[in-house]
Each structure stands twice: as C-alpha cells, then as structure tokens.
Design a protein around this motif. Sequence first.
Motif, PDB file in Angstrom:
ATOM      1  N   GLN A 252      26.228  35.460 -13.188  1.00  0.00           N
ATOM      2  CA  GLN A 252      26.050  34.500 -14.223  1.00  0.00           C
ATOM      3  C   GLN A 252      25.052  33.489 -14.496  1.00  0.00           C
ATOM      4  OE1 GLN A 252      28.208  33.984 -17.495  1.00  0.00           O
ATOM      5  NE2 GLN A 252      27.376  35.980 -18.178  1.00  0.00           N
ATOM      6  N   GLY A 253      24.557  33.154 -12.820  1.00  0.00           N
ATOM      7  CA  GLY A 253      24.501  31.823 -11.753  1.00  0.00           C
ATOM      8  C   GLY A 253      25.595  30.689 -11.941  1.00  0.00           C
ATOM      9  N   VAL A 254      26.675  31.022 -12.074  1.00  0.00           N
ATOM     10  CA  VAL A 254      28.097  29.394 -11.723  1.00  0.00           C
ATOM     11  C   VAL A 254      27.993  29.779 -10.066  1.00  0.00           C
ATOM     12  CG1 VAL A 254      30.582  28.930 -12.071  1.00  0.00           C
ATOM     13  CG2 VAL A 254      28.774  30.388 -13.798  1.00  0.00           C
TER      14      VAL A 254
ATOM     15  N   GLN B  67      24.539  28.430  -8.389  1.00  0.00           N
ATOM     16  CA  GLN B  67      23.200  28.788  -7.640  1.00  0.00           C
ATOM     17  C   GLN B  67      22.791  27.251  -7.212  1.00  0.00           C
ATOM     18  OE1 GLN B  67      20.988  29.836 -11.697  1.00  0.00           O
ATOM     19  NE2 GLN B  67      21.869  28.407 -12.255  1.00  0.00           N
TER      20      GLN B  67
ATOM     21  N   ARG C 227      21.681  23.599  -8.179  1.00  0.00           N
ATOM     22  CA  ARG C 227      21.287  22.652  -9.283  1.00  0.00           C
ATOM     23  C   ARG C 227      20.031  22.102  -9.007  1.00  0.00           C
ATOM     24  NH1 ARG C 227      27.198  20.556 -11.078  1.00  0.00           N
ATOM     25  NH2 ARG C 227      27.793  22.818 -11.787  1.00  0.00           N
TER      26      ARG C 227
ATOM     27  N   GLU D  88      18.464  30.151 -18.406  1.00  0.00           N
ATOM     28  CA  GLU D  88      20.003  30.035 -18.214  1.00  0.00           C
ATOM     29  C   GLU D  88      20.146  31.055 -20.068  1.00  0.00           C
ATOM     30  OE1 GLU D  88      21.611  30.066 -15.964  1.00  0.00           O
ATOM     31  OE2 GLU D  88      20.379  28.751 -15.103  1.00  0.00           O
TER      32      GLU D  88
ATOM     33  N   ARG E  22      26.318  24.937 -14.774  1.00  0.00           N
ATOM     34  CA  ARG E  22      25.064  25.934 -14.483  1.00  0.00           C
ATOM     35  C   ARG E  22      24.004  25.169 -13.427  1.00  0.00           C
ATOM     36  NH1 ARG E  22      27.974  29.130 -17.291  1.00  0.00           N
ATOM     37  NH2 ARG E  22      28.420  31.142 -17.443  1.00  0.00           N
TER      38      ARG E  22
END
Length: 399
Positions: free
Chosen positions: A18-20, A22, A24, A36, A62
């Motif tokens: 989910q890219g939570v 990652q 930034r 995304e 994200r």
Amino acid sequence: MPGRLTLAAARRIALAAQGVGQPRPSVVTMRHLQTEIDRVAQFQIDSVNVAVRAHYMPLFTRLGAYDVDLLRRASETSPRRVFEYWGHAASLIDARLYPALRWRMERLKSRPGRQAQQIMAERPQLRSQILAHTDAHGPVTPRALSGDEVRGQRHWGWNWSQAKHVLEYLFDIGEVAVAGRTTAFERLYDRSERVLPRALHAASGLQDREAHDLLVGRAARALGVADLEALSAYFYLKKDAVRAAIARLEARGELEPVSIAGVNDPHWLWHEARRPRSWEAAALVSPFDSLVFERERLEKLFGTRYRIEIYLPAQQRRYGYYVYLFFAGDAPAARVDLKADRAAGVLRVRSAWLEPGSNGEPTARMLAHELVAMAGWLGLGSVQVEPVGTLSSALAKCL
C-alpha cells in the motif's frame, strides 16, 4: 503445499504493497501521484469534510504534503488519469480499469432503482431530454436541471429528485460520467465520451472472466497478501467470481497460496509483492483508506478493531466522530479524532488514544510530528489537543 508467513511478515507485506511508510518525496509531482494510482488503483470518495475529504487524504498518507490540485487535474481535466465510478463504493478509479468495469455498467442497465424506473416509465421522454441538455450545455448538476431557466425554456417541469434519479441511473450504466465536482461537492455530469480518455471509452469492454481477472489481480497487487474476503471487497465483487479468478491467477503463477501464522483463513500472496524485513511507518490513515477499509482484514493482520462512529449518537462513541489511525513502525499505535477548525486556523485533536502494546512517549512524538505536517498541508497554523483519551496528555506535551 502453501507457503507460510509469520504475522509480522504479512503486516510488512501489506504496508509495503500500500506504500504506507515509504520514503516521501521533497516535492510531489504528477509522476508521484501516478505511482500511487498504479499502486492502490482507487481513492474512495466520501462527502464528510470534518478534517479533509476522504479522497485527498490517501495521497498525504503516502506522499506527505502535496498540492491537491494535482488530484483535481488528474480527475477533472483531459486526459483523466482517474474517473469516478463504483469501485469500493464511490471512488476515483484508475482510468485504465474502465474497460474492466463495463460489465458492471451493462448489468446495471436492467436494474434501475425503483424510483428511477418509475420516473422513466411515467416520463419516457425525460432521459433523452436530459441527454440533449447535456449535449448542448456540457457538464450539469441535477440542481441546474431543475432550475427556472431550464423549466422556462423547455417546460419539462421535473423536480430535483426526478433529475437526480435519472442522472444517477445514466451514470450507473455509463451513458454519463462525472466531469468534476462543484464547490458544494455536487457531481457535474457530462456525456461519458467527453469525460473519459477517447481510446479507453472506445475500447470494447472486457468479458466477465477477463474483467474479474484484471480486477482481482489489481486488488491482489494493492493488498500484497489477502484472503478471499479482502480480494472480493476491494472492488465489491461477488465471491464466487473472485474464487474462479483466484484459481486462474494461481494457475498462471500470479497468486501464491500462503498461510499466515495465527490466522485461520487461507491467503494469497501477489507474485511481485515486496517482502521487507522491517518497516518503519509514521502515517495517519483515514477510515476510507484502502489500507483499512476492509475492517476484518485489519483485525486479522494487525489485531486492531476499527469502526467508523460518525453515524452513532455522541454518547455511544468510544473514540470520536471521525477517527484516524496512526501507524508507527509496522502496526497501528494510536488513533485520533481530528477536526479542521478553518475559521480559527487550528487542527483540533478532539481525542487521542494509545493502542494496546504501544509505547506512549515515542508514539506521541511521532504523532505530533505528523499532525503538525498535516496542519501545514491544510493551511492551519497550529495543532491543539483536547484532554480526552489515553494519549492526549503526552501528545499535548509534544506540541
């Protein structure tokens, strides 16, 4: 034999997919937004605006602070990267999935809502008149169709609810699409061929089998590891059709059956899913985020029971009106009830709660940092914590 994952590994796979958590970017561009879209496929829409509208928050979660005009451009200007339709409820969906959702539009043609069916039976000319008005004038709201100007010119005489019901049916079946939203968050409807990218609109819809394979594959990619319930819920697909798609994807090597220690239900791992050895998130997640909108999965993988309480009377709410989860490391560590007080220029934390097993002081520090970032993104000058909840005191000291 199915592969086997520890619960901690499954959590990390889910967060990475989910890219939570990652890294930034320092400046968010349309390229980041497209990444995304590729990752999660959809952003769920909700009208509640107590802090920020639901479809804007997942990108902040994200990517950090970004210009929301990027998402407006992606959804409201040509060539659209996302379009509004029924995914996991009403959502901004990757435009490339339009052919895979045509089967849903075809099925809805024979299933108009009771009121729309009655209206069109009583006034068979109404549908063509609405479409003719849209052809002549472009994007339109139901409110505009019931205005004095239209009634005076055409003498159609329908009321707002009639226009709304018919337009919603035309939206369901793909004859009109959402060109954008007004400042009051009303849908602006236009002919679908004027909204969607030309090549996608002209493309033939996929057969049911192909469409389900594509949608279940996108769900599996977005989730990383998931069970039947989560794979079905991602785009609200029927479980029997999803079971068949899982079998085909498994035969092609795109899904790998796995078991997760401590979880009874069989799961499937996306063949390209990242399997990080550690994960360090520090992110606020809204109740409509694709990471958490399948609540049973959240409870199975993370041990977190999370329910939206906006529809409950105030005295029955346990945590608050509009509560965000705060992920720290590889699990939820806190939850906060947030309100953007735009008149006062304050992000109000109406309650703050520590999740079981989390460490209060470091959680409060990380959460304070994220709340300050969110306030700045929303154009608010400060964060104020009300003395409600098990983390409120520690959080207030960090601000």
